[in-house]
Design an enzyme around this catalytic site. Structure first.
Site, mmCIF file in Angstrom:
data_model
loop_
_atom_site.group_PDB
_atom_site.id
_atom_site.type_symbol
_atom_site.label_atom_id
_atom_site.label_comp_id
_atom_site.label_asym_id
_atom_site.label_seq_id
_atom_site.Cartn_x
_atom_site.Cartn_y
_atom_site.Cartn_z
ATOM 1 N N LYS A 22 7.307 -32.012 25.349
ATOM 2 C CA LYS A 22 8.126 -31.984 24.133
ATOM 3 C C LYS A 22 9.398 -31.155 24.359
ATOM 4 C CE LYS A 22 7.235 -28.918 20.666
ATOM 5 N NZ LYS A 22 8.431 -28.193 20.225
ATOM 6 N N ASN A 23 9.241 -29.958 24.921
ATOM 7 C CA ASN A 23 10.381 -29.046 25.025
ATOM 8 C C ASN A 23 11.402 -29.472 26.077
ATOM 9 O OD1 ASN A 23 9.327 -27.583 22.981
ATOM 10 N ND2 ASN A 23 8.745 -25.794 24.208
ATOM 11 N N CYS A 117 9.603 -23.564 13.111
ATOM 12 C CA CYS A 117 8.397 -22.746 12.893
ATOM 13 C C CYS A 117 8.768 -21.393 12.283
ATOM 14 C CB CYS A 117 7.710 -22.470 14.224
ATOM 15 S SG CYS A 117 6.719 -23.823 14.828
ATOM 16 N N ARG A 122 14.749 -15.910 14.434
ATOM 17 C CA ARG A 122 15.291 -16.871 15.399
ATOM 18 C C ARG A 122 16.767 -17.220 15.194
ATOM 19 N NH1 ARG A 122 10.677 -21.339 16.460
ATOM 20 N NH2 ARG A 122 11.593 -21.388 18.508
ATOM 21 N N ASP A 307 4.381 -19.510 24.098
ATOM 22 C CA ASP A 307 3.775 -20.714 23.520
ATOM 23 C C ASP A 307 2.294 -20.851 23.873
ATOM 24 O OD1 ASP A 307 6.092 -21.406 22.302
ATOM 25 O OD2 ASP A 307 6.624 -23.031 23.661
ATOM 26 N N ARG A 400 3.408 -31.916 15.430
ATOM 27 C CA ARG A 400 4.761 -31.700 15.968
ATOM 28 C C ARG A 400 4.720 -31.559 17.488
ATOM 29 N NH1 ARG A 400 7.715 -26.820 13.639
ATOM 30 N NH2 ARG A 400 9.088 -27.586 15.281
HETATM 31 C C1 UD1 Z 1 12.117 -22.513 22.961
HETATM 32 C C2 UD1 Z 1 10.918 -23.438 22.809
HETATM 33 C C3 UD1 Z 1 9.780 -22.695 22.126
HETATM 34 C C4 UD1 Z 1 9.472 -21.413 22.877
HETATM 35 C C5 UD1 Z 1 10.722 -20.571 23.093
HETATM 36 C C6 UD1 Z 1 10.498 -19.355 23.975
HETATM 37 C C7 UD1 Z 1 11.908 -25.632 22.597
HETATM 38 C C8 UD1 Z 1 12.221 -26.797 21.747
HETATM 39 N N1 UD1 Z 1 11.330 -24.586 22.010
HETATM 40 O O1 UD1 Z 1 12.536 -22.143 21.665
HETATM 41 O O2 UD1 Z 1 8.635 -23.556 22.121
HETATM 42 O O3 UD1 Z 1 8.537 -20.643 22.135
HETATM 43 O O4 UD1 Z 1 11.742 -21.362 23.728
HETATM 44 O O5 UD1 Z 1 9.970 -19.741 25.207
HETATM 45 O O6 UD1 Z 1 12.159 -25.646 23.791
HETATM 46 N N2 UD1 Z 1 17.369 -15.528 20.145
HETATM 47 C C9 UD1 Z 1 18.413 -14.798 19.664
HETATM 48 N N3 UD1 Z 1 19.657 -15.391 19.611
HETATM 49 C C10 UD1 Z 1 19.871 -16.670 20.019
HETATM 50 C C11 UD1 Z 1 18.789 -17.411 20.521
HETATM 51 C C12 UD1 Z 1 17.554 -16.815 20.573
HETATM 52 O O7 UD1 Z 1 18.253 -13.641 19.275
HETATM 53 O O8 UD1 Z 1 21.017 -17.142 19.941
HETATM 54 C C13 UD1 Z 1 16.016 -14.921 20.238
HETATM 55 C C14 UD1 Z 1 14.981 -15.644 19.398
HETATM 56 O O9 UD1 Z 1 14.989 -15.176 18.081
HETATM 57 C C15 UD1 Z 1 13.715 -15.286 20.125
HETATM 58 C C16 UD1 Z 1 14.152 -15.235 21.588
HETATM 59 O O10 UD1 Z 1 15.556 -15.084 21.562
HETATM 60 O O11 UD1 Z 1 13.258 -14.025 19.725
HETATM 61 C C17 UD1 Z 1 13.798 -16.464 22.402
HETATM 62 O O12 UD1 Z 1 14.261 -17.621 21.728
HETATM 63 P P1 UD1 Z 1 14.660 -18.951 22.500
HETATM 64 O O13 UD1 Z 1 14.311 -18.800 23.939
HETATM 65 O O14 UD1 Z 1 16.043 -19.312 22.154
HETATM 66 O O15 UD1 Z 1 13.662 -19.995 21.859
HETATM 67 P P2 UD1 Z 1 13.959 -21.493 21.452
HETATM 68 O O16 UD1 Z 1 14.926 -22.096 22.388
HETATM 69 O O17 UD1 Z 1 14.231 -21.561 19.995
#
Ligand code: UD1
Length: 420
Positions: A22-23, A117, A122, A307, A400
């Protein structure tokens, strides 16, 4: 609303094919917006989040054709709008990944701030900061992000303040069509990033270093069509391995990529699983024994994945001994603890990021509620070991991210039914 009814106490045994990731599928589908030519994405999983991304591409005006084997062909040569609306983005945070490709290709995009979620605030500040470094004018108003780069993006060095998977993906895609070279520093190293980089290169992008913390992208003027097979889902694979270990069973997973599962396989071995690993298969055997408790700390790849934290907690809940679980990636990712304790687990929370799990030898069935995607699969694992029949409510969260979970578990001998 659908529920899962699970009668616990049966060890899982058998063979299972792992679905496409999925990711990986979600950013790759967003990446199809970078070219006017048709792109074929193979091995996409049949999941609600994938349908949401396809619907979003359709809303933008892309033509999407899906065959009976779930190969998805996208042609984005005639977009009718450059706006990703709130209704779609709110249900899935990964919709935000269309921002980079849209502004890179069309010089303009409007994307709603994401939902997804409920596992913490986030933010998307790193995505936006990076696009600004690449020359886009970014503003936020009325819940929407507006990005403008009428003369195109310009390659630059971007240092990300923290490791973000989505941020790395958005900027990688944006940089593909920027003028000059972009270096993404402190980039995420997840296998899904590697898959995305390989996909972009099949479309004519020039990405190197994906899989390391510095990714270099030499911008190209134009990208072309192509075909890509999505990697195997490491989270799905890990979830079934943990479920088999928790139920003291033995399973063989096929079409899996063992290299992407290092930290999880190591923890399973520490828990007492006997593993045999091939090129694209993994066998796990608990030899009928109760697992041992194992400490877990989540970190970006190649560390233990957030995850899979909830699923491992379910295993620790019935393991011999006490374990500590530290969640470092998201600040609100312990919502499953309360529900697991309803099933007779003995888990204490210490603040937002630490849980201490005292293993008990028996969980008992109870009605429970799924709160987020991975939390739901941890409740499934707990229910598979609990005595009696557990009803899990709100399983739309599971749909999902897990393809036909009840069928796959039935195939392994689990007593799992979907009820409404
Ligand atoms: C992706 C995955 C999710 C997984 C996560 C961490 C997908 C679709 N989803 O989510 O399943 O749990 O990686 O491995 O691939 N953050 C900030 N600022 C930003 C972006 C992120 O502060 O601009 C923080 C987030 O709040 C979080 C951390 O960074 O605490 C990691 O988030 P991120 O790696 O971006 O997760 P996703 O890409 O949303």
């Amino acid at each position: 609303m659908d529920k899962l009814s699970i009668t616990g106490g049966r060890a899982l045994h058998g063979r299972l094919r792992v679905s496409g990731a999925k990711n990986s599928t979600l950013p790759i589908l967003a990446g199809t917006l970078l070219t006017d030519e048709p792109v074929l994405v193979r091995n996409a999983p049949h999941l609600h989040d994938v349908t949401t991304m396809i619907e979003l591409l359709g809303t933008l005006g892309a033509q999407v054709v899906i065959d009976e084997k779930l190969n998805v062909e996208v042609c984005a040569n005639n977009l009718t709008q450059l706006c990703a609306p709130y209704e779609l983005v709110k249900t899935m945070r990964a919709s935000f990944l269309v921002l980079g490709p849209l502004v890179a290709k069309h010089g303009k995009a409007q994307v709603s701030l994401p939902g997804g979620c409920a596992i913490g605030s986030r933010p998307v500040d790193q995505h936006l900061k990076g696009l600004e470094v690449l020359g886009a004018k970014v503003s936020v108003s009325d819940g929407y992000v507006y990005a403008d780069a009428p003369d195109g993006l310009i390659g630059a060095d971007v240092y990300m303040d923290l490791v973000t998977v989505g941020g790395t993906e958005n900027l990688m895609m944006a940089a593909c069509l920027a003028r000059g070279t972009t270096r993404l520093q402190n980039a995420a190293r997840e296998p899904e990033i590697v898959d995305l980089g390989n996909f972009l290169n099949t479309l004519g992008a020039r990405v190197t270093g994906h899989g390391t913390s510095t990714i270099e992208i030499q911008g190209v003027e134009k990208m072309h069509g192509g075909e890509h097979r999505v990697m195997a889902d490491r989270v799905e694979a890990g979830t079934y391995l943990i479920a088999a270990a928790a139920t003291r069973g033995s399973i063989k997973l096929v079409d899996v990529e063992p290299d992407t599962l290092g930290a999880v396989l190591e923890k399973l071995q520490q828990a007492g699983a006997i593993l045999t690993i091939g090129d694209d298969w993994i066998e796990l055997d608990m030899q009928g024994k109760r697992p041992r408790a194992v400490d877990i700390e989540t970190t970006p790849y190649p560390g233990f994945p957030t995850d899979m934290q909830a699923q491992f907690m379910a295993l620790n809940a019935i393991a011999e001994g006490t374990s500590a679980i530290r969640e470092n990636i998201f600040e609100n990712r312990f919502m499953h603890v309360q529900e697991m304790n309803r099933l007779g687990a003995d888990i204490e929370l210490h603040g937002h990021s630490m849980a201490v799990v005292h293993g008990t030898d028996q969980l008992r069935a109870a009605p429970v509620m799924a709160t987020d995607l991975r939390a739901s699969s941890s409740l499934v694992i707990a229910a598979l070991v609990a005595q009696g029949t557990t009803i899990i409510d709100r399983i739309y969260h599971i749909d999902r991210g897990y393809e036909t979970i009840e069928e796959k578990l039935q195939q392994l001998g689990g007593s799992v039914q979907r009820v409404s």
